[in-house]
Design an enzyme around this catalytic site. Structure first.
Site, PDB file in Angstrom:
ATOM      1  N   ASP A 194       0.816  -1.207   0.000  1.00 51.73           N
ATOM      2  CA  ASP A 194       0.000   0.000   0.000  1.00 51.73           C
ATOM      3  C   ASP A 194       0.853   1.263   0.000  1.00 51.73           C
ATOM      4  O   ASP A 194       1.986   1.262   0.479  1.00 51.73           O
ATOM      5  CB  ASP A 194      -0.928   0.003   1.213  1.00 51.73           C
ATOM      6  CG  ASP A 194      -0.158   0.026   2.525  1.00 51.73           C
ATOM      7  OD1 ASP A 194       0.757  -0.812   2.664  1.00 51.73           O
ATOM      8  OD2 ASP A 194      -0.442   0.881   3.387  1.00 51.73           O
ATOM      9  N   GLU A 195       0.275   2.330  -0.510  1.00 53.57           N
ATOM     10  CA  GLU A 195       0.782   3.700  -0.381  1.00 53.57           C
ATOM     11  C   GLU A 195       2.266   3.816  -0.751  1.00 53.57           C
ATOM     12  O   GLU A 195       3.018   4.538  -0.106  1.00 53.57           O
ATOM     13  CB  GLU A 195       0.551   4.217   1.044  1.00 53.57           C
ATOM     14  CG  GLU A 195      -0.918   4.298   1.411  1.00 53.57           C
ATOM     15  CD  GLU A 195      -1.164   4.802   2.821  1.00 53.57           C
ATOM     16  OE1 GLU A 195      -2.168   5.490   3.043  1.00 53.57           O
ATOM     17  OE2 GLU A 195      -0.337   4.488   3.718  1.00 53.57           O
ATOM     18  N   PHE A 231     -10.719   1.045  13.167  1.00 59.34           N
ATOM     19  CA  PHE A 231     -11.002   1.409  14.555  1.00 59.34           C
ATOM     20  C   PHE A 231     -10.121   2.547  15.060  1.00 59.34           C
ATOM     21  O   PHE A 231     -10.218   2.922  16.225  1.00 59.34           O
ATOM     22  CB  PHE A 231     -10.856   0.179  15.458  1.00 59.34           C
ATOM     23  CG  PHE A 231     -11.993  -0.803  15.339  1.00 59.34           C
ATOM     24  CD1 PHE A 231     -13.052  -0.583  14.477  1.00 59.34           C
ATOM     25  CD2 PHE A 231     -11.999  -1.966  16.101  1.00 59.34           C
ATOM     26  CE1 PHE A 231     -14.091  -1.495  14.364  1.00 59.34           C
ATOM     27  CE2 PHE A 231     -13.031  -2.886  15.995  1.00 59.34           C
ATOM     28  CZ  PHE A 231     -14.081  -2.651  15.131  1.00 59.34           C
ATOM     29  N   GLU A 260      -1.141   5.058  15.176  1.00 59.64           N
ATOM     30  CA  GLU A 260      -0.509   6.373  15.245  1.00 59.64           C
ATOM     31  C   GLU A 260      -0.963   7.166  16.472  1.00 59.64           C
ATOM     32  O   GLU A 260      -0.168   7.827  17.133  1.00 59.64           O
ATOM     33  CB  GLU A 260      -0.821   7.182  13.984  1.00 59.64           C
ATOM     34  CG  GLU A 260      -0.105   6.700  12.742  1.00 59.64           C
ATOM     35  CD  GLU A 260      -0.973   5.763  11.918  1.00 59.64           C
ATOM     36  OE1 GLU A 260      -1.857   5.106  12.515  1.00 59.64           O
ATOM     37  OE2 GLU A 260      -0.752   5.670  10.696  1.00 59.64           O
TER      38      GLU A 260
END
Length: 783
Positions: free
Chosen positions: A341-342, A434, A485
């Site tokens: 991803d990314e 979440f 994060e």
């Protein structure tokens, strides 16, 4: 009439259909929650109440056949579960029954009525509880259901469980939770505690995100610098005002084996993720020769999308294969997650060597280069009896047909992957992420916005409309993702996961047609009680009372019309006006009521029986408090691009509060309407926050405002955020002022109610500024 009991009835639609049946089963149906709902999550496929009840207590034994090793393991697991929940420690016996004492019988049978994998039958009569399944996982989930029944009806070490016949099996084979240990690392004990909860929710896959730009968390003995260097970062403003000078850590191979074995004993498979070719900055910091530029970056302190990619030369491929060798030795899972991803391709596009490799391979664009790398590694996994799974970007350049796809960018990738012939795990942003907050309450913790409520999660359907039955079979299951994060501590993690994990569990276990939001709410109080007994710090956001008033009307008239509500519109709201905590005997809220200022309103949500669903909330209604606006009441100003988060004071702060709402693209915040007739100044309590979100190509979307002074200004505009400023106040020097400070901004005379827009002209390279509070003053002087 007895035929009504004999026929299986779906639990979500099960009602007491006649007075006769109600009388017949009254003593057992009292143990069912709500409208005939068993206190079980996830909801079983079939449940039929029966006459009678079974008392389970210290004298009960768990009986297994001596030759059945699987049943013996499950018997000891059930005994441990009951004991750890305050119940009795039950003896596990293998000899035949010698008397009529109550017993729990656990046995595997290949001719069991439930033929589905992981399915079970739980039959509770007045004499025994019998758990039967074809496989050990099914026995284990039957034991979990019996444990839930026990805990819902326990009194001390004894429980009277209602007689019932349950035939149950899962809807999907992949029932998962992803935990990100790269951004913030959890202890082994915290991971194991989460595994315990997953097992008690009948989830069976822990997707463990172990590497990213911000840290490499898995020991690889062949490449020790991955953890010696790549596992540690230096936080922004390290050493200042309590910020740690170093953050990091890693799991040793011995610890990983311990966690894998712990999970396996609870019928959970751990699927490791090592992100590639992007999200590789920590690895490149450890071994720059495997990056594209050859230069050594620091381990990233910025969330978001960073530019560092792995190289695509043969030494790098062999390095990655060597890493995978040790990963496969640690994790017996069939699937190995390789990210994908990314991965912004700037470094590849700027590299002559990578471009030459693409030309030699006949590749036209960098997405095909990523697919080539994934294909090489996927084949390597296949050669070792494993299977590649990656995020849905792996589809963009083509990927080997045996690879599975984890669809995260909304739901559009599900059908695309299936049509390309891939199996899919459904894990879309934002529905099953979440790390989004559960509410916008002032006492909600850090996370991403907009909120994803408990009801949002429960309402999500895994199988998109329009899929043919054959296509739907390609869906392996679903999982929720918990990106860390904004979750530096176990308390943050638990608050984000629970009770939304209950909604997820029901989504992936229970047939779609049997799910019921009202039934789920009826069963949830028993689960919240289990959380409290186990010390799980769940979020009570769904039931927490909002105490709402019209600020303008209250300040103008001296009286406030109070409205009480909660997010789910369920439970009974009790309130007090005398400062005492609300209890079941306190007034019940039925309609808005008027109070005279000053008044303190306290309110809590309880069940009809008095069980607390959400702790009491308090609001002081007086002039000073009503003239104080919390930062979370401010909203993003109208803008083409809004990406909001609730940020902590520092990226690694472990406190649950304070938090600050920030739009990463625009500093402008807007108040609700405020009565400004007597007001001549606003006092803004501001926190300076590290700007540690890497936006890659999206950095061009940041709204840039010219600063007239060295450090920028706070501008205030009235009603129109693009209108002229009515007040300008210089910001202090970030190097010499504290991280949190106050500014007093004068206002011109204004009549009536107005919205204020607060804009900060600091450059995008400067810190974020978060508003703690805004206070209205009748004078421009400092208080």
């Amino acid at each position: 009439m007895m035929g009504l009991v004999d026929q299986p009835v779906s639990l979500s639609s099960m009602k007491i259909r006649t007075i006769f049946l109600s009388v017949l089963l009254c003593f057992s149906c009292q143990a069912f929650a709500g409208d005939g709902e068993l206190p079980l999550i996830p909801l079983p496929v079939q449940a039929v109440p029966q006459a009678g009840q079974l008392t389970i207590g210290p004298g009960t034994v768990i009986r297994v056949v001596p030759s059945d090793a699987a049943a013996l393991r499950v018997a000891h697991a059930l005994s441990d579960l009951l004991a750890h929940s305050g119940g009795p420690t039950l003896a596990v016996v293998t000899e035949p029954a010698a008397n009529d004492d109550p017993a729990i019988v656990i046995r595997r049978r290949t001719d069991a009525a439930v033929t589905q994998a992981e399915g079970y039958t739980l039959d509770v009569t007045s004499k025994e509880a019998s758990i039967v399944a074809r496989d050990e996982s099914g026995l284990y989930y039957g034991a979990v259901s019996l444990w839930q029944l026990f805990t819902a009806h326990a009194s001390g070490t004894t429980a009277t469980v209602p007689a019932v016949r349950i035939d149950d099996w899962p809807r999907f084979g992949w029932r998962g939770l992803m935990i990100d240990s790269a951004r913030h690392m959890q202890s082994v004990a915290d991971i194991e505690r989460m595994v315990d909860q997953m097992a008690l929710h009948k989830l069976n896959t822990l997707h463990w995100h172990l590497t990213d730009d911000q840290g490499w968390r898995i020991e690889i003995k062949r490449y020790p610098e991955l953890t010696r260097t790549g596992a540690w970062r230096t936080p922004p403003e390290a050493g200042k005002e309590g910020t740690p000078t170093r953050y990091g850590g890693f799991y040793t191979q011995e610890q990983i084996r311990q966690v894998v074995a712990y999970a396996s004993a609870r019928h959970i498979t751990i699927v490791p993720e090592l992100d590639m070719p992007g999200h590789a900055q920590a690895a490149v910091a450890a071994y720059p020769q495997f990056g594209v530029t050859g230069r050594r970056p620091s381990v990233s302190v910025d969330w978001g999308v960073n530019p560092y990619l792995y190289n695509v030369d043969e030494p790098t491929v062999h390095f990655l294969e060597g890493v995978l060798d040790e990963v496969m030795a640690l994790f017996p899972s069939r699937y190995i997650h390789l990210g994908g991803d990314e991965a912004i391709k700037d470094q590849w596009e700027a590299s002559a060597d990578v471009q030459a490799k693409m030309h030699a391979l006949g590749l036209e664009h960098p997405e095909q280069m990523q697919s080539w790398l994934m294909g090489r590694l996927g084949q390597y996994l296949q050669n070792h009896g494993r299977r590649l799974i990656g995020w849905d970007e792996i589809l963009e350049g083509g990927v080997p047909g045996d690879a599975a796809v984890m669809s995260w960018r909304g739901t559009s990738g599900i059908q695309k992957a299936i049509q390309a012939g891939h199996d899919v795990v459904v894990a879309p942003d934002p529905f099953l992420y979440f790390d989004y907050v559960q509410s916008t309450r002032a006492d909600e913790t850090a996370g991403r916005l907009p909120m994803q409520t408990l009801q949002n999660v429960y309402a999500f359907e895994v199988v998109p409309q329009g899929l043919a039955p054959g296509q739907a079979k390609r869906i392996l299951g679903a999982q929720a993702n918990v990106w860390s994060e904004h979750m530096p501590s176990a308390a943050h993690l638990q608050h984000a996961i629970f009770p939304r994990l209950d909604a997820l569990a029901e989504m992936v276990w229970t047939p779609a047609e049997k799910r019921s939001w009202s039934g789920f709410l009826a069963r949830l109080p028993a689960q919240l009680t289990r959380y409290r007994q186990q010390g799980i710090g769940y979020a009570d956001s769904a039931f927490a009372v909002t105490i709402d008033v019209d600020r303008v009307q209250a300040l103008t008239s001296g009286k406030a019309l109070v409205t009480l509500s909660n997010q789910v519109g369920s439970g009974t709201i009790h309130y007090t006006l005398d400062g005492t905590p609300p209890v079941s005997g306190s007034p019940v809220y039925a309609a808005p009521f008027t109070v005279t200022l000053p008044t303190t309103v306290k309110a809590a949500t309880l069940t009809p029986s008095g069980t607390v669903l959400a702790d009491a909330r308090e609001r002081i209604l007086d002039v000073p408090q009503l003239r104080t606006i919390a930062g979370n009441e401010l909203t993003a100003c109208p803008s083409e691009h809004i990406d909001e988060m609730r940020a902590q004071p520092t990226p690694d702060a472990t406190s649950l509060s304070p938090v600050y709402n920030v739009n990463v693209f625009d500093s402008c915040r807007r108040t609700p309407p405020l009565p400004l007739d007597p007001i001549r100044a606003v006092v803004v309590d501001i926190a300076r926050l590290p700007r540690n979100v890497a936006l890659a190509h999206d950095a061009r979307l940041i709204v840039r405002r010219h600063a007239s002074s060295v450090h920028g200004e706070l501008e205030i505009r009235v009603d129109r955020c693009d209108g002229p400023e009515v007040s300008v106040t210089n910001l202090p020097d970030p190097k010499s002022s504290p991280r949190r400070f106050e500014l007093t901004a004068a206002l011109p005379p204004l009549r009536g109610a107005h919205t204020l827009c607060l804009l900060l002209t600091a450059s995008p390279e400067d810190p974020y500024y978060g508003v703690t509070t805004l206070r209205l003053q009748q004078t421009t002087e400092q208080p």
